[in-house]
Design a protein around this motif. Structure first.
Motif, PDB file in Angstrom:
ATOM      1  N   GLY A 273       0.348   5.207  -1.030  1.00  0.00           N
ATOM      2  CA  GLY A 273       0.674   5.496   0.370  1.00  0.00           C
ATOM      3  C   GLY A 273      -0.550   5.449   1.261  1.00  0.00           C
ATOM      4  O   GLY A 273      -1.687   5.441   0.787  1.00  0.00           O
TER       5      GLY A 273
ATOM      6  N   SER B 171       0.078   7.158   4.642  1.00  0.00           N
ATOM      7  CA  SER B 171       0.318   8.428   5.337  1.00  0.00           C
ATOM      8  C   SER B 171       0.740   9.442   4.286  1.00  0.00           C
ATOM      9  O   SER B 171       1.898   9.807   4.155  1.00  0.00           O
ATOM     10  CB  SER B 171       1.384   8.265   6.421  1.00  0.00           C
ATOM     11  OG  SER B 171       2.643   8.027   5.877  1.00  0.00           O
ATOM     12  N   THR B 172      -0.238   9.866   3.513  1.00  0.00           N
ATOM     13  CA  THR B 172       0.071  10.734   2.379  1.00  0.00           C
ATOM     14  C   THR B 172       0.187  12.193   2.825  1.00  0.00           C
ATOM     15  O   THR B 172      -0.549  12.643   3.695  1.00  0.00           O
ATOM     16  CB  THR B 172      -1.037  10.604   1.314  1.00  0.00           C
ATOM     17  OG1 THR B 172      -2.298  10.704   1.989  1.00  0.00           O
ATOM     18  CG2 THR B 172      -0.984   9.271   0.616  1.00  0.00           C
TER      19      THR B 172
ATOM     20  N   GLN C 258       5.312   6.017  13.328  1.00  0.00           N
ATOM     21  CA  GLN C 258       4.987   5.089  12.230  1.00  0.00           C
ATOM     22  C   GLN C 258       6.029   3.987  12.015  1.00  0.00           C
ATOM     23  O   GLN C 258       5.684   2.840  11.775  1.00  0.00           O
ATOM     24  CB  GLN C 258       4.805   5.886  10.940  1.00  0.00           C
ATOM     25  CG  GLN C 258       4.398   5.073   9.743  1.00  0.00           C
ATOM     26  CD  GLN C 258       4.126   5.969   8.538  1.00  0.00           C
ATOM     27  OE1 GLN C 258       3.066   6.566   8.438  1.00  0.00           O
ATOM     28  NE2 GLN C 258       5.087   6.069   7.639  1.00  0.00           N
ATOM     29  N   GLU C 259       7.328   4.363  12.075  1.00  0.00           N
ATOM     30  CA  GLU C 259       8.349   3.377  11.702  1.00  0.00           C
ATOM     31  C   GLU C 259       9.613   3.497  12.540  1.00  0.00           C
ATOM     32  O   GLU C 259      10.137   4.595  12.700  1.00  0.00           O
ATOM     33  CB  GLU C 259       8.765   3.577  10.222  1.00  0.00           C
ATOM     34  CG  GLU C 259       7.629   3.427   9.255  1.00  0.00           C
ATOM     35  CD  GLU C 259       7.997   3.870   7.830  1.00  0.00           C
ATOM     36  OE1 GLU C 259       9.186   3.840   7.466  1.00  0.00           O
ATOM     37  OE2 GLU C 259       7.072   4.261   7.109  1.00  0.00           O
TER      38      GLU C 259
ATOM     39  N   GLU D  78       4.020  -2.703   5.899  1.00  0.00           N
ATOM     40  CA  GLU D  78       5.351  -2.833   5.282  1.00  0.00           C
ATOM     41  C   GLU D  78       6.109  -4.037   5.840  1.00  0.00           C
ATOM     42  O   GLU D  78       7.320  -4.134   5.693  1.00  0.00           O
ATOM     43  CB  GLU D  78       6.150  -1.545   5.504  1.00  0.00           C
ATOM     44  CG  GLU D  78       5.512  -0.351   4.809  1.00  0.00           C
ATOM     45  CD  GLU D  78       6.263   0.960   5.020  1.00  0.00           C
ATOM     46  OE1 GLU D  78       7.222   0.982   5.822  1.00  0.00           O
ATOM     47  OE2 GLU D  78       5.887   1.954   4.387  1.00  0.00           O
TER      48      GLU D  78
ATOM     49  N   GLU E 103      13.067  10.982  10.222  1.00  0.00           N
ATOM     50  CA  GLU E 103      12.177  11.447   9.141  1.00  0.00           C
ATOM     51  C   GLU E 103      10.892  12.072   9.694  1.00  0.00           C
ATOM     52  O   GLU E 103      10.313  11.564  10.661  1.00  0.00           O
ATOM     53  CB  GLU E 103      11.833  10.225   8.271  1.00  0.00           C
ATOM     54  CG  GLU E 103      10.933  10.530   7.086  1.00  0.00           C
ATOM     55  CD  GLU E 103      10.639   9.260   6.272  1.00  0.00           C
ATOM     56  OE1 GLU E 103      11.448   8.300   6.304  1.00  0.00           O
ATOM     57  OE2 GLU E 103       9.580   9.237   5.612  1.00  0.00           O
TER      58      GLU E 103
ATOM     59  N   LEU F 207      13.252  12.391   1.295  1.00  0.00           N
ATOM     60  CA  LEU F 207      12.740  11.120   0.803  1.00  0.00           C
ATOM     61  C   LEU F 207      12.189  11.340  -0.604  1.00  0.00           C
ATOM     62  O   LEU F 207      11.599  12.379  -0.880  1.00  0.00           O
ATOM     63  CB  LEU F 207      11.621  10.607   1.721  1.00  0.00           C
ATOM     64  CG  LEU F 207      11.585   9.089   1.862  1.00  0.00           C
ATOM     65  CD1 LEU F 207      12.782   8.642   2.696  1.00  0.00           C
ATOM     66  CD2 LEU F 207      10.309   8.603   2.519  1.00  0.00           C
TER      67      LEU F 207
ATOM     68  N   LYS G 203       9.760   9.809  -3.585  1.00  0.00           N
ATOM     69  CA  LYS G 203       8.709   8.870  -4.006  1.00  0.00           C
ATOM     70  C   LYS G 203       8.102   9.424  -5.288  1.00  0.00           C
ATOM     71  O   LYS G 203       7.488  10.495  -5.272  1.00  0.00           O
ATOM     72  CB  LYS G 203       7.607   8.804  -2.939  1.00  0.00           C
ATOM     73  CG  LYS G 203       8.037   8.251  -1.584  1.00  0.00           C
ATOM     74  CD  LYS G 203       6.941   8.505  -0.554  1.00  0.00           C
ATOM     75  CE  LYS G 203       7.188   7.752   0.744  1.00  0.00           C
ATOM     76  NZ  LYS G 203       6.267   8.204   1.818  1.00  0.00           N
TER      77      LYS G 203
ATOM     78  N   SER H   3       3.685   2.280   1.431  1.00  0.00           N
ATOM     79  CA  SER H   3       3.188   1.184   2.277  1.00  0.00           C
ATOM     80  C   SER H   3       2.352   0.178   1.467  1.00  0.00           C
ATOM     81  O   SER H   3       2.393  -1.018   1.735  1.00  0.00           O
ATOM     82  CB  SER H   3       2.417   1.737   3.465  1.00  0.00           C
ATOM     83  OG  SER H   3       1.488   2.705   3.048  1.00  0.00           O
TER      84      SER H   3
ATOM     85  N   LYS I 298      14.715   2.970   1.063  1.00  0.00           N
ATOM     86  CA  LYS I 298      13.843   2.582   2.176  1.00  0.00           C
ATOM     87  C   LYS I 298      12.776   1.674   1.584  1.00  0.00           C
ATOM     88  O   LYS I 298      11.919   2.130   0.815  1.00  0.00           O
ATOM     89  CB  LYS I 298      13.243   3.859   2.746  1.00  0.00           C
ATOM     90  CG  LYS I 298      12.526   3.703   4.045  1.00  0.00           C
ATOM     91  CD  LYS I 298      12.013   5.068   4.489  1.00  0.00           C
ATOM     92  CE  LYS I 298      10.932   4.907   5.512  1.00  0.00           C
ATOM     93  NZ  LYS I 298      10.034   6.054   5.556  1.00  0.00           N
TER      94      LYS I 298
HETATM   95  P1  PGA Z   1       3.100   5.803   2.961  1.00  0.00           P
HETATM   96  O1  PGA Z   1       4.209   6.167   4.022  1.00  0.00           O
HETATM   97  O2  PGA Z   1       2.084   5.050   3.756  1.00  0.00           O
HETATM   98  O3  PGA Z   1       2.565   7.148   2.530  1.00  0.00           O
HETATM   99  O4  PGA Z   1       3.689   5.034   1.860  1.00  0.00           O
HETATM  100  C1  PGA Z   1       5.489   5.743   4.044  1.00  0.00           C
HETATM  101  C2  PGA Z   1       6.306   6.822   4.692  1.00  0.00           C
HETATM  102  O5  PGA Z   1       5.734   7.697   5.367  1.00  0.00           O
HETATM  103  O6  PGA Z   1       7.515   6.865   4.526  1.00  0.00           O
END
Ligand code: PGA
Ligand code: ZN
Length: 405
Positions: free
Chosen positions: A42, A44-45, A157-158, A200, A277, A327, A329, A359, A380
């Protein structure tokens, strides 16, 4: 019936991820049957997720494996996934896996399950989810973004879409068409200047969050009419990444906590977003709860950095009614068995799960299998790009397999 499948060999190597960084890949053997897995990373950890790698990086993780772990895992019964995962955690010995790292432990954990599934001749989603794991998620894909995934994008971010077509194949295709339409609109508006793709493969451009909202709305309504399909809108604020000194620091100026709560609510009430989110910083379980209380009838409020797939953090969220979505992960928590524990807790509390990519990805498709195993509402994993399509296309194959049985 086999109840012991001893692990014969484990090989660990460095490979390169979609951002061009090193990550780790594991080949785990039961006789000559191999389970392979590589771990994503990731950007954005969350503060409470496992460290991806020890301070010494992927090489340090591999050294720790060779010196301390290998001898404990060779000969271990691959069918005892919980014991396998626990051995890794106990050998690491730190709360956030600072010795082995969440990425190597994830790759080991999933490679072990894959080898066992292959040995038994069943797909990974059946091995993890059982005989009744037969429903497919809907794809939720990032189409415009910024935050820590690009240099000059939106603060948020998204911005995401999820087409609700009859098949996974068609839903994934319409998501990609929405992505394409957004690219066209951005080029028309910005005359092609400074439009690019983020980590992404979402579009990224020097636009405000409000402009992104308008472009998303236009692309979704046009694509939805063109294909006669409902397209849900989603947003991942990843609020941790722009929270500074008690405020939410947008490009256009700061917002207080109360303003941020109202802003998140407006995404559901005024802009018709279904998936919302990480609208608040990951320490504010109560702020999440205020939002959820107001919009949970209509929308899914989802915790990513809030929970970091950690059962203990999820328990706080359940108690406080922080969200109605989570979410998932695997490398946030570092093992398949703790991930499954979190999913079980969530499901029992009526919280819907979304399995997610990171990401920085590899072409591994385990997220596709887990989304079926866990009965996820969404997966996702972007809309285009080889490492994202590895998961989407695997779900297209799984859909075909499930429909033909
Ligand atoms: P990431 O973020 O960069 O930590 O994978 C993805 C997300 O925030 O969903
Ligand atoms: Zn997120």
């Amino acid at each position: 019936m086999t109840d012991e499948l001893p692990i014969d060999d484990i090989r660990v190597r460095k490979i390169i991820d979609s951002r061009g960084n090193f990550t780790v890949e594991v080949d785990l053997f039961i006789e000559d049957v191999m389970g392979r897995c590589s771990a994503p990373s990731g950007a954005s950890t969350g503060d409470t997720e496992m460290k991806a790698f020890p301070k010494s990086g992927p090489d340090g993780a591999i050294k720790f494996f060779e010196d301390k772990l290998r001898s404990k895992l060779i000969g271990y019964n691959a069918l005892d996934q919980i014991g396998f995962d626990r051995t890794i955690m106990e050998t690491d010995g730190t709360e956030y896996m600072e010795n082995v790292g969440g990425n190597l432990s994830t790759a080991l954990s999933v490679a072990n399950a894959r080898a066992a599934a292959s040995y038994l001749g069943i797909p990974l989603y059946s091995y993890v989810g059982g005989a009744f794991a037969r429903s497919l998620p809907r794809p939720m894909g990032n189409v415009i973004g910024g935050g820590k995934h690009s240099r000059e994008g939106t603060t948020i971010q998204e911005f995401l879409v999820s087409a609700q077509a009859d098949t996974f194949l068609q839903s994934a295709y319409i998501n990609a068409m929405t992505h394409r339409r957004i690219g066209e609109i951005l080029s028309e508006k910005l005359k092609g200047t400074s439009v690019g793709l983020g980590d992404e493969k979402a579009w990224t451009a020097n636009i405000s969050d409000e402009e992104a909202l308008e472009i998303l709305h236009q692309a979704v309504s046009e694509t939805s009419s063109r294909y006669h399909v409902r397209i849900l809108k989603g947003v991942d604020f990843a609020a941790n990444s722009f929270y500074e000194g008690g405020k939410y620091m947008y490009k256009n100026g700061p917002k207080t906590r109360d303003q941020q709560i109202d802003y998140a609510i407006s995404f559901s009430r005024d802009h018709d977003f279904y998936f919302i989110e990480d609208p608040m910083v990951d320490t504010d379980f109560d702020g999440f709860a205020e939002i959820t209380k107001k919009i949970s009838q209509k929308s899914l409020v989802v915790g990513d950095d809030l929970y970091t797939t950690n059962p203990e953090r999820l328990k706080i969220g359940i108690e406080k009614k922080s969200t109605n979505g989570i979410l998932i992960k695997v490398n946030q928590i570092g093992s398949l068995s703790r991930t499954a524990e979190t999913v079980r807790l969530a499901t029992a509390a009526g919280i819907r799960n979304t399995v997610s990519h990171r990401s920085g990805e590899t072409t591994d498709d385990f997220a596709a299998h887990l989304s079926v195993a866990f009965g996820s509402t969404f997966i996702k994993t972007g809309t285009i790009g080889g490492e994202r399509l590895a998961k989407l296309n695997e779900l297209i194959r799984i859909e075909e397999e499930i429909n033909s049985n």
